[in-house]
Design a protein around this motif. Structure first.
Motif: not given
Ligand code: ZN
Ligand code: ACM
Length: 538
Positions: A298-300, A336, A339, A342
């Motif tokens: 997860c990039a968030g 993403w 999400c 994200c």
């Molecule tokens: Zn995410």
């Protein structure tokens, strides 16, 4: 004056004649300059390897071992330089660059001078090839006199080994490093984390190896055809102690080990170990088939970056390499897109889309590495959302993408799949030639194809300076044993090495002739290798 000119013409003619009659000086990769001289040197057990710089102790002994193994002559090793006889090893950094050496065989003495111990080792690797090719006489091994001068075209010559799809033992990884050393390849890119297995112990996150290093079973053959799995749990990992041992083994041979910690994709084994790292929170399972997973880091969430930085903190303690590979390839954006965290990150950072979110991800990790004195390498997909100029791009999709990166001002390592993916078939007719199952269907990569790589394609001389190297990649989805890995790597690594060292003077027919000596060394070392090029099969 006239007489002097005539004399030198005769001298030149004499050299030309003797050159034609002499052995081919079968060195791979092809040296920069080879000038045959008159006479020969008899190598016997009285030929003392001598030097006065203790930095050369290790390479001298390593060479003695190799000569013993190759021709059964035990050469004495002496830490006292002789100006008149034996095999003298010297370092002269005022005359030679770091990887540059000269090797002179005279009637009474062999001398190797290099810009560093590493360069002296390269000189010794060349000498070993000459010894293996030379005739044995009752007086000893008869080496033709010659003056050789060599330095590589490209500073980075690499090979990657994937130990995630299939794992190998510490001893086997060391043998792979020996294979690189024989070919004067100076970077070992170690692919350590994947969807199908996490292979490096991280003390702070024990679940990575307790859970992430094991998969329940493995796909049989091409899964989309067989739809079968073997039902056998599979896994393993390298402890930090083993990693240190391997890094030291490589470093003793002047090979830098670059670890790859994959992100944001190819991360399912990490997600299975710590499900909070994924967008949905899981549960996830270590992947049992090959291909690309839609589940990625997860990039968030901030916790993803905290995790990765903690992992990298242990990684940089283990690997002194300036370069750390952070992956970046094949990261689907499906998770993403749906999400919340994200999407919030995209909004908060003013990013245009998920590609830019990946750039944000990679740049954030790169900055952390830079802060800790390291430099990031990433696969070429990271160019998509824009990337900092300081990242080194590993171009795997094509030389064209690599050239684009070079024009943007990034340093580039050329590893285009249609030239450098040594997990592909080795002949144009794999079935007819009884090749074992390999990656790809219409992706054949005979040695000659690897050899034909032009790392500077589409670039001006100025732009070409951004191309720092070339690399062959050995992905192991279809390579369950180390013998099979050797068979895929050899002799294609030799072709890659000659691209890296000798690109401007490549000549395939000449290379094929010189490879007969390398083949003898493969036999001596009991390395498995593919026979096709030696049988004239493409
Ligand atoms: Zn995410
Ligand atoms: C790659 O082959 N996915 C780098």
């Amino acid at each position: 004056m006239k007489r002097a000119i005539l004399t030198s013409i005769f001298a030149l003619l004499a050299i030309a004649v003797t050159t034609a009659q002499k052995a081919e000086f079968a060195i791979v990769p092809r040296p920069l300059e080879v000038v045959a001289a008159d006479g020969n040197y008899q190598l016997t057990q009285k030929s003392v390897i001598n030097y006065d710089d203790t930095q050369l102790d290790f390479v001298a002994r390593l060479f003695a071992e190799k000569v013993d193994k190759s021709v059964g002559i035990v050469l004495p090793v002496k830490n006292k330089l002789s100006k008149s006889s034996g095999i003298s090893l010297m370092i002269d950094a005022t005359k030679f660059a770091d990887e540059e050496y000269s090797l002179t065989i005279g009637k009474r003495r062999i001398a190797i001078v290099g810009g560093s111990p590493k360069a002296v080792l390269y000189g010794l690797q060349s000498l070993r090839q000459l010894i293996v090719a030379a005739p044995a006489t009752p007086k000893g091994i008869m080496l033709d006199a010659v003056a050789i001068h060599d330095k590589p075209t490209l500073a980075y010559r690499g090979s990657m080994l994937d130990v995630c799809r299939h794992i190998f033992t510490v001893e086997q990884v060391k043998t792979f490093i020996d294979m690189l050393s024989l070919h004067k390849i100076n970077y070992f890119h170690w692919h350590l984390t994947e969807d199908q297995g996490w292979r490096i112990e991280i003390k702070r996150y024990p679940e990575l190896t307790r859970i992430g290093s094991m998969r329940d079973e493995t796909a049989i053959g091409k899964y989309h055809i067989t739809k079968r799995k073997d039902g056998a749990p599979y896994g393993g990992y390298f402890t930090q102690e083993q990693v240190r041992d391997i890094v030291k083994y490589a470093s003793d041979r002047y090979i830098t080990v670059i670890p790859e910690i994959e992100m944001p994709g190819h991360a399912v084994a990490a997600l299975a170990s710590y499900p909070y790292l994924g967008c949905t929170g899981g549960p996830y399972k270590v992947r049992t088939i090959w291909g690309i997973s839609k589940e990625v880091f997860c990039a968030g969430k901030e916790s993803t970056f905290e995790f990765l930085e903690n992992v990298l903190a242990e990684v940089i303690e283990l690997f002194p390499s300036k370069y750390i590979h952070i992956g970046g390839d094949e990261c689907p954006k499906n998770a993403w897109k749906v999400c919340e965290a994200c999407q919030k990150r995209i909004a908060d950072e003013g990013l245009a889309d998920e590609h830019q979110l990946q750039s944000y991800f990679m740049e954030r990790i790169e900055k952390w590495l830079n802060k800790h004195g390291r430099h990031a390498i990433g696969w070429d997909e990271i160019l998509k959302g824009g990337i900092s100029k300081t990242t080194t791009i590993m171009a795997w999709n094509s030389t064209k993408i690599g050239a684009t990166a070079a024009k943007l001002g990034n340093n580039v390592i050329m590893s285009p799949k249609f030239y450098c993916y040594i997990d592909y078939y080795q002949t144009m007719e794999p079935e007819k030639n009884n090749e074992p199952l390999a990656n790809g269907r219409k992706r054949q990569l005979p040695v000659s194809k690897v050899y034909s790589l032009n790392p500077f394609e589409g670039l001006t001389a100025e732009e070409s300076k951004a191309v720092i190297g070339v690399q062959a990649n050995l992905w192991t989805e279809y390579i369950p044993t180390f013998g099979h890995a050797q068979y895929m790597a050899l002799p294609r690594l030799a072709a890659l090495s000659e691209v890296g060292w000798s690109h401007p003077r490549k000549d395939y027919a000449d290379f094929a002739k010189r490879m007969e000596t390398m083949r003898k060394i493969y036999e001596i070392e009991e390395y498995r290798y593919a026979p096709y090029m030696f049988q004239g099969i493409e």
